[in-house]
Design a protein around this motif. Structure first.
Motif, PDB file in Angstrom:
ATOM      1  N   VAL A 108       1.053  -1.216  -0.074  1.00  0.00           N
ATOM      2  CA  VAL A 108       0.097   0.107  -0.055  1.00  0.00           C
ATOM      3  C   VAL A 108       0.739   1.275   0.151  1.00  0.00           C
ATOM      4  N   LEU A 109       2.008   1.391   0.782  1.00  0.00           N
ATOM      5  CA  LEU A 109       2.953   2.451   0.973  1.00  0.00           C
ATOM      6  C   LEU A 109       3.493   2.538  -0.485  1.00  0.00           C
ATOM      7  N   TYR A 110       4.014   1.505  -0.991  1.00  0.00           N
ATOM      8  CA  TYR A 110       4.843   1.751  -2.387  1.00  0.00           C
ATOM      9  C   TYR A 110       3.803   2.195  -3.311  1.00  0.00           C
ATOM     10  N   ILE A 111       2.396   1.636  -3.379  1.00  0.00           N
ATOM     11  CA  ILE A 111       1.481   2.090  -4.612  1.00  0.00           C
ATOM     12  C   ILE A 111       1.308   3.452  -4.197  1.00  0.00           C
ATOM     13  N   ALA A 112       1.058   4.098  -2.974  1.00  0.00           N
ATOM     14  CA  ALA A 112       0.769   5.462  -2.635  1.00  0.00           C
ATOM     15  C   ALA A 112       1.745   6.326  -3.103  1.00  0.00           C
ATOM     16  N   ALA A 113       2.899   5.708  -3.020  1.00  0.00           N
ATOM     17  CA  ALA A 113       4.156   6.533  -3.572  1.00  0.00           C
ATOM     18  C   ALA A 113       4.332   6.779  -4.873  1.00  0.00           C
ATOM     19  N   SER A 114       4.039   5.659  -5.451  1.00  0.00           N
ATOM     20  CA  SER A 114       3.959   5.549  -6.935  1.00  0.00           C
ATOM     21  C   SER A 114       2.931   6.496  -7.722  1.00  0.00           C
ATOM     22  N   ARG A 115       1.725   6.389  -6.962  1.00  0.00           N
ATOM     23  CA  ARG A 115       0.528   7.276  -7.718  1.00  0.00           C
ATOM     24  C   ARG A 115       1.101   8.669  -7.454  1.00  0.00           C
ATOM     25  N   ALA A 116       1.588   8.787  -6.241  1.00  0.00           N
ATOM     26  CA  ALA A 116       1.819  10.386  -5.728  1.00  0.00           C
ATOM     27  C   ALA A 116       3.032  10.829  -6.817  1.00  0.00           C
ATOM     28  N   TYR A 117       3.844  10.105  -7.105  1.00  0.00           N
ATOM     29  CA  TYR A 117       4.976  10.600  -8.082  1.00  0.00           C
ATOM     30  C   TYR A 117       4.390  10.894  -9.537  1.00  0.00           C
ATOM     31  N   SER A 119       0.648  11.302 -10.291  1.00  0.00           N
ATOM     32  CA  SER A 119      -0.578  12.007 -10.401  1.00  0.00           C
ATOM     33  C   SER A 119      -0.548  13.427 -10.803  1.00  0.00           C
ATOM     34  N   LYS A 120      -1.478  13.911 -11.481  1.00  0.00           N
ATOM     35  CA  LYS A 120      -1.321  15.425 -11.841  1.00  0.00           C
ATOM     36  C   LYS A 120      -1.719  16.220 -10.336  1.00  0.00           C
ATOM     37  N   GLN A 121      -2.284  15.646  -9.508  1.00  0.00           N
ATOM     38  CA  GLN A 121      -2.523  16.472  -8.389  1.00  0.00           C
ATOM     39  C   GLN A 121      -1.410  16.848  -7.358  1.00  0.00           C
ATOM     40  N   ILE A 122      -0.553  15.673  -7.488  1.00  0.00           N
ATOM     41  CA  ILE A 122       0.473  15.893  -6.347  1.00  0.00           C
ATOM     42  C   ILE A 122       1.957  15.919  -7.211  1.00  0.00           C
ATOM     43  N   ARG A 123       1.946  15.094  -8.491  1.00  0.00           N
ATOM     44  CA  ARG A 123       3.125  15.168  -9.251  1.00  0.00           C
ATOM     45  C   ARG A 123       4.613  15.296  -8.842  1.00  0.00           C
ATOM     46  N   LEU A 124       4.917  14.433  -8.001  1.00  0.00           N
ATOM     47  CA  LEU A 124       6.266  14.530  -7.198  1.00  0.00           C
ATOM     48  C   LEU A 124       7.514  14.421  -8.274  1.00  0.00           C
ATOM     49  N   ALA A 128      13.061  17.970  -9.262  1.00  0.00           N
ATOM     50  CA  ALA A 128      13.937  17.378  -9.357  1.00  0.00           C
ATOM     51  C   ALA A 128      14.358  16.390  -8.337  1.00  0.00           C
ATOM     52  N   VAL A 129      14.644  17.062  -7.094  1.00  0.00           N
ATOM     53  CA  VAL A 129      15.289  16.427  -6.069  1.00  0.00           C
ATOM     54  C   VAL A 129      14.249  15.303  -5.096  1.00  0.00           C
ATOM     55  N   ILE A 130      13.159  16.151  -4.998  1.00  0.00           N
ATOM     56  CA  ILE A 130      11.798  15.384  -4.486  1.00  0.00           C
ATOM     57  C   ILE A 130      11.672  14.002  -4.957  1.00  0.00           C
ATOM     58  N   GLY A 131      11.681  14.248  -6.384  1.00  0.00           N
ATOM     59  CA  GLY A 131      11.198  12.953  -7.146  1.00  0.00           C
ATOM     60  C   GLY A 131      12.430  11.953  -7.210  1.00  0.00           C
ATOM     61  N   PHE A 132      13.530  12.500  -7.183  1.00  0.00           N
ATOM     62  CA  PHE A 132      14.760  11.601  -7.188  1.00  0.00           C
ATOM     63  C   PHE A 132      14.572  10.921  -5.840  1.00  0.00           C
ATOM     64  N   LEU A 133      14.517  11.573  -4.709  1.00  0.00           N
ATOM     65  CA  LEU A 133      14.680  10.825  -3.381  1.00  0.00           C
ATOM     66  C   LEU A 133      13.522   9.622  -3.410  1.00  0.00           C
ATOM     67  N   VAL A 134      12.074  10.032  -3.817  1.00  0.00           N
ATOM     68  CA  VAL A 134      11.124   9.104  -3.711  1.00  0.00           C
ATOM     69  C   VAL A 134      11.531   7.840  -4.543  1.00  0.00           C
ATOM     70  N   VAL A 135      11.869   7.922  -5.717  1.00  0.00           N
ATOM     71  CA  VAL A 135      12.357   6.897  -6.392  1.00  0.00           C
ATOM     72  C   VAL A 135      13.578   5.943  -5.945  1.00  0.00           C
ATOM     73  N   VAL A 194      11.180  18.902 -14.530  1.00  0.00           N
ATOM     74  CA  VAL A 194      12.600  19.284 -14.380  1.00  0.00           C
ATOM     75  C   VAL A 194      13.180  18.066 -13.586  1.00  0.00           C
ATOM     76  N   THR A 195      13.776  17.197 -14.245  1.00  0.00           N
ATOM     77  CA  THR A 195      14.512  16.145 -13.623  1.00  0.00           C
ATOM     78  C   THR A 195      15.812  16.630 -13.152  1.00  0.00           C
ATOM     79  N   LEU A 196      16.358  15.506 -12.084  1.00  0.00           N
ATOM     80  CA  LEU A 196      17.641  15.756 -11.651  1.00  0.00           C
ATOM     81  C   LEU A 196      18.612  15.542 -12.810  1.00  0.00           C
TER      82      LEU A 196
END
Length: 291
Positions: A108-117, A119-124, A128-135, A194-196
């Motif tokens: 559930v945690l993994y799926i939530a992180a993937s969706r947050a990464y 989704s248009k609403q959150i779009r992690l 650049a840095v936050i998206g990199f850290l999540v992955v 804007v990616t890392l």
């Protein structure tokens, strides 16, 4: 709900091969294996959760240019979204009833992180840095931790040794992830991302990746030394050799012409790395259980 060929294609099920090494690594290091649960966990992660994550990302992004595993992706339909929801729900249900409740919670945690990464609403992913850290965290340390929960049926105890290996896993992904972005700079910018890798530039991405893999190796070394298994560390290094050789060859090509930072060379890097690492950890499994 009609599932068409393009919907299946956008799930990118074969792409799970590139994400398989950490599960095999966890399997090779597990002390007590629940064989049925371990087999089901492998199926859940690689044939349900990963394809659902891929499909959801494609549904949101509607990519027109190359994406991981598909050079010319088709346009997603509404059915793709419902298929991803079904796959996620099936994954959590199977995990909860047939593997372990804790494993289901990790999913559930993994799926939530993937969706947050995505989704248009959150779009992690647009940060650049936050998206990199999540992955890095969720495809690295957390995937190893989640895999171990499915393989053994129990949470991984956190001590010095496990912290070493969790850090090694995250630094492994930290090195690989920017390279997967290197051919998508223009496409990502069009989508407001804007990616890392874009921030680092072509040369900087390769230098950063090299540094991350040095740190990955350092923590793997500390882990295996702490378990008096230094020889295993050196076996891993043998499988790293083809990866390193192609990495520097590709770096040389990109230094000469940035057009070489393209989809074809990125996928070639992915295939070499996945083949070597999957083979490596499969060998570790054979050494542990059959030799």
């Amino acid at each position: 709900m009609q599932i068409d060929r393009n919907t299946i294609k956008l799930l990118r099920i074969p792409f799970s091969f590139f994400l398989m090494p950490l599960f095999l690594f966890a399997f090779s290091q597990a002390k007590n294996i629940a064989w049925f649960q371990a087999s089901l966990s492998f199926f859940i992660i690689h044939f349900l959760v990963y394809p659902a994550s891929n499909g959801y990302n494609s549904y949101i992004d509607r990519d027109e240019d190359s994406i991981g595993g598909i050079e010319k992706p088709p346009m997603p339909t509404e059915s793709l979204f419902y298929v991803t929801v079904f796959l996620d729900a099936l994954a959590v249900s199977l995990a909860y009833f047939f593997v372990a409740q804790f494993f289901a919670f990790c999913l559930v945690l993994y799926i939530a992180a993937s969706r947050a990464y995505s989704s248009k609403q959150i779009r992690l992913k647009k940060y650049a840095v936050i998206g990199f850290l999540v992955v890095t965290i969720f495809q690295g340390a957390f995937t190893y931790y989640m895999s171990m929960a499915g393989i053994t049926g129990n949470p991984l105890p956190l001590n010095r040794d496990t912290v070493f290996i969790l850090l090694g896993c995250s630094f492994q992904i930290a090195g690989a992830y920017p390279l997967t972005q290197i051919y998508q700079h223009k496409q990502d910018l069009r989508d407001g991302i804007v990616t890392l890798s874009y921030k680092l530039g072509y040369r900087g991405t390769f230098i950063f990746t090299a540094l991350m893999f040095v740190l990955c190796n350092l923590f793997y070394y500390l882990y295996f030394q702490s378990r008096d298994s230094g020889m295993i560390f050196f076996i891993i290094q043998l499988f790293f050799v083809p990866i390193v050789l192609y990495f520097f060859y590709w770096f040389y090509l990109v230094s000469k012409n940035t057009e070489n930072a393209n989809f074809t060379n990125t996928m070639r890097m992915n295939w070499i790395a996945a083949l070597c690492m999957n083979s490596c950890f499969f060998v570790l499994i054979i050494i542990k259980f059959f030799l």
